[in-house]
Write a protein that holds these residues in place. Structure first.
Motif, short mmCIF file in Angstrom:
data_model
loop_
_atom_site.label_atom_id
_atom_site.label_comp_id
_atom_site.label_asym_id
_atom_site.label_seq_id
_atom_site.Cartn_x
_atom_site.Cartn_y
_atom_site.Cartn_z
N GLU A 1 0.84 -1.21 0.00
CA GLU A 1 0.00 0.00 0.00
C GLU A 1 0.87 1.26 0.00
OE1 GLU A 1 -4.06 1.78 2.01
OE2 GLU A 1 -3.15 -0.04 2.81
N PHE A 2 1.97 1.22 0.72
CA PHE A 2 2.91 2.34 0.71
C PHE A 2 3.44 2.54 -0.71
CE2 PHE A 2 7.03 4.35 0.97
CZ PHE A 2 6.88 5.31 1.96
N GLU A 3 3.82 1.44 -1.35
CA GLU A 3 4.34 1.51 -2.71
C GLU A 3 3.29 2.05 -3.68
OE1 GLU A 3 5.21 -2.14 -5.22
OE2 GLU A 3 7.24 -1.56 -4.59
N ALA A 4 2.05 1.59 -3.52
CA ALA A 4 0.97 2.06 -4.39
C ALA A 4 0.70 3.54 -4.18
CB ALA A 4 -0.30 1.25 -4.12
N CYS A 5 0.84 4.01 -2.94
CA CYS A 5 0.64 5.42 -2.63
C CYS A 5 1.68 6.28 -3.35
CB CYS A 5 0.73 5.62 -1.12
SG CYS A 5 0.55 7.34 -0.59
N VAL A 6 2.94 5.86 -3.31
CA VAL A 6 4.01 6.59 -3.99
C VAL A 6 3.74 6.63 -5.49
CG1 VAL A 6 6.47 6.58 -4.58
CG2 VAL A 6 5.73 6.07 -2.23
N GLU A 7 3.36 5.51 -6.06
CA GLU A 7 3.12 5.44 -7.50
C GLU A 7 1.93 6.31 -7.91
OE1 GLU A 7 2.72 1.27 -8.14
OE2 GLU A 7 4.89 0.94 -8.36
N ALA A 8 0.92 6.38 -7.05
CA ALA A 8 -0.25 7.20 -7.36
C ALA A 8 0.10 8.69 -7.35
CB ALA A 8 -1.37 6.90 -6.36
N ILE A 9 0.91 9.10 -6.38
CA ILE A 9 1.34 10.50 -6.32
C ILE A 9 2.17 10.84 -7.56
CG2 ILE A 9 2.74 12.19 -5.07
CD1 ILE A 9 1.94 10.76 -2.48
N LEU A 10 3.06 9.93 -7.93
CA LEU A 10 3.90 10.15 -9.11
C LEU A 10 3.08 10.31 -10.38
CD1 LEU A 10 6.76 7.58 -8.43
CD2 LEU A 10 7.03 10.06 -8.54
N ALA A 11 1.99 9.55 -10.47
CA ALA A 11 1.16 9.58 -11.67
C ALA A 11 0.22 10.78 -11.70
CB ALA A 11 0.34 8.28 -11.76
N SER A 12 0.08 11.44 -10.57
CA SER A 12 -0.86 12.55 -10.47
C SER A 12 -0.27 13.84 -11.04
CB SER A 12 -1.24 12.78 -9.00
OG SER A 12 -1.98 13.96 -8.84
N THR A 13 -1.14 14.69 -11.54
CA THR A 13 -0.73 16.01 -12.01
C THR A 13 -0.97 17.08 -10.95
OG1 THR A 13 -2.90 16.35 -13.02
CG2 THR A 13 -1.16 15.43 -14.42
N GLY A 14 -1.52 16.66 -9.82
CA GLY A 14 -1.84 17.61 -8.75
C GLY A 14 -0.71 17.77 -7.74
#
Length: 322
Positions: free
Chosen positions: A32-45
């Motif tokens: 879940e920590f890894e998924a959180c990092v990847e989601a932030i990276l993919a975000s434009t916000g």
């Protein structure tokens, strides 16, 4: 009344308790920590970090770390959020909500409002059964055994754990973005830290101050050159102006201690051959490290094979690098 009994033991206990808590966070770094990092990276916000009380202070620190390492972030106080500051949150933002209990009244009011805005919610929380953890899109587990406070009340271990986990998140984002020391320098142009990251040898060597003599120069010529250019040394070159060696004022003193006949002394007789050099394009901090390595106070700065000048320890001190 001055009380000294057990002060050292108390301090050691606090540090050990907090160190153990940080060590235990390793077991909570999961998918879940890894998924959180990847989601932030993919975000434009952006990343919006919020909290109340001591958590708000930790939130400010995390925001500062993220901004300085390539992740745009802003702080929003949890109490102010419900009085207008929610307007700063945009749809593509990620909101990190920091809370030990995850059940404070402010958090319970804020969470539904954040969910309604459409932004993703990250809980950085020490209670995995809390309201905050239950409603977050991602949960960063900062569970602790106890506060370092003897009453288990004052936020000590919990705030330390939250800050450490925030650092882990920021550094993971930094590494994933390929954020370099050159990038770091762009955000830290001031102070000695910034200068270490962008100031080059060429920036600090005095202009038009290149002490040099030919290899057959007399001792008096060497002394005049060292004294006149005020660098504490002079380069020795051949007829093609290629660097042969260096003579420092220390070399002169040592020579006078062992020689009485100095009438016919030439520069080539007393110079240090194969002197320590550095490219003018190198960072100035590397010049300092090289001086420390060889216990010297100046280096010959080179422009390719040509002498660009001398960089002296005083030049680095003047720039605040030392």
């Amino acid at each position: 009344m001055k009380v000294t009994k057990n002060i050292k033991l108390s301090a050691i206990k606090v540090l050990q308790t907090e160190a153990d808590a940080i060590q235990n966070l390793i077991f909570f770094i999961n998918d879940e920590f890894e998924a959180c990092v990847e989601a932030i990276l993919a975000s434009t916000g952006r990343v919006v970090v919020t909290g109340i009380g001591k958590s708000a202070i930790i939130a400010n620190k995390i925001v500062a770390t993220m901004n300085s390492t390539g992740t745009p972030a802003i702080f929003m106080h949890a109490a102010d959020a419900i009085h207008g500051d929610l307007g700063m949150i945009q749809k593509d933002d990620f909101v990190i909500c920091i809370s030990k209990s995850g059940n404070t009244p402010e958090i319970k009011v804020l969470v539904p409002l954040l969910k309604r805005s459409g932004s993703k919610l990250i809980a950085l929380v020490s209670n995995m059964e809390s309201f905050l953890a239950e409603h977050a899109d991602f949960v960063l587990n900062a569970t602790i055994a106890a506060e370092a406070c003897p009453n288990n009340l004052a936020p000590t271990t919990s705030t330390t754990a939250h800050m450490a986990l925030g650092d882990a998140l920021a550094v993971c984002l930094l590494e994933a973005r390929g954020f370099t020391s050159e990038d770091f320098a762009k955000y830290h142009p001031g102070g000695s830290l910034g200068k270490q990251l962008y100031l080059t040898v060429e920036d600090v060597i005095p202009k038009n101050m290149i002490p040099l003599v030919k290899e057959n120069a007399s001792l008096s010529e060497v002394i005049v050159e060292i004294s006149g250019k005020r660098m504490g040394a002079t380069a020795v070159v051949n007829e093609e102006n290629q660097l042969l060696g260096v003579i420092t004022d220390g070399d002169l003193r040592r020579m006078l201690q062992v020689r009485t006949d100095i009438q016919n002394v030439k520069a080539s007789d007393i110079m240090t051959r194969q002197p320590k050099t550095i490219s003018k394009d190198e960072f100035a901090i590397r010049a300092l490290n090289r001086m420390k390595e060889f216990n010297i106070t100046q280096l010959v700065a080179l422009d390719g094979e040509n002498i660009a000048g001398f960089v002296h320890i005083h030049d680095l001190m003047r720039e605040g690098i030392v």
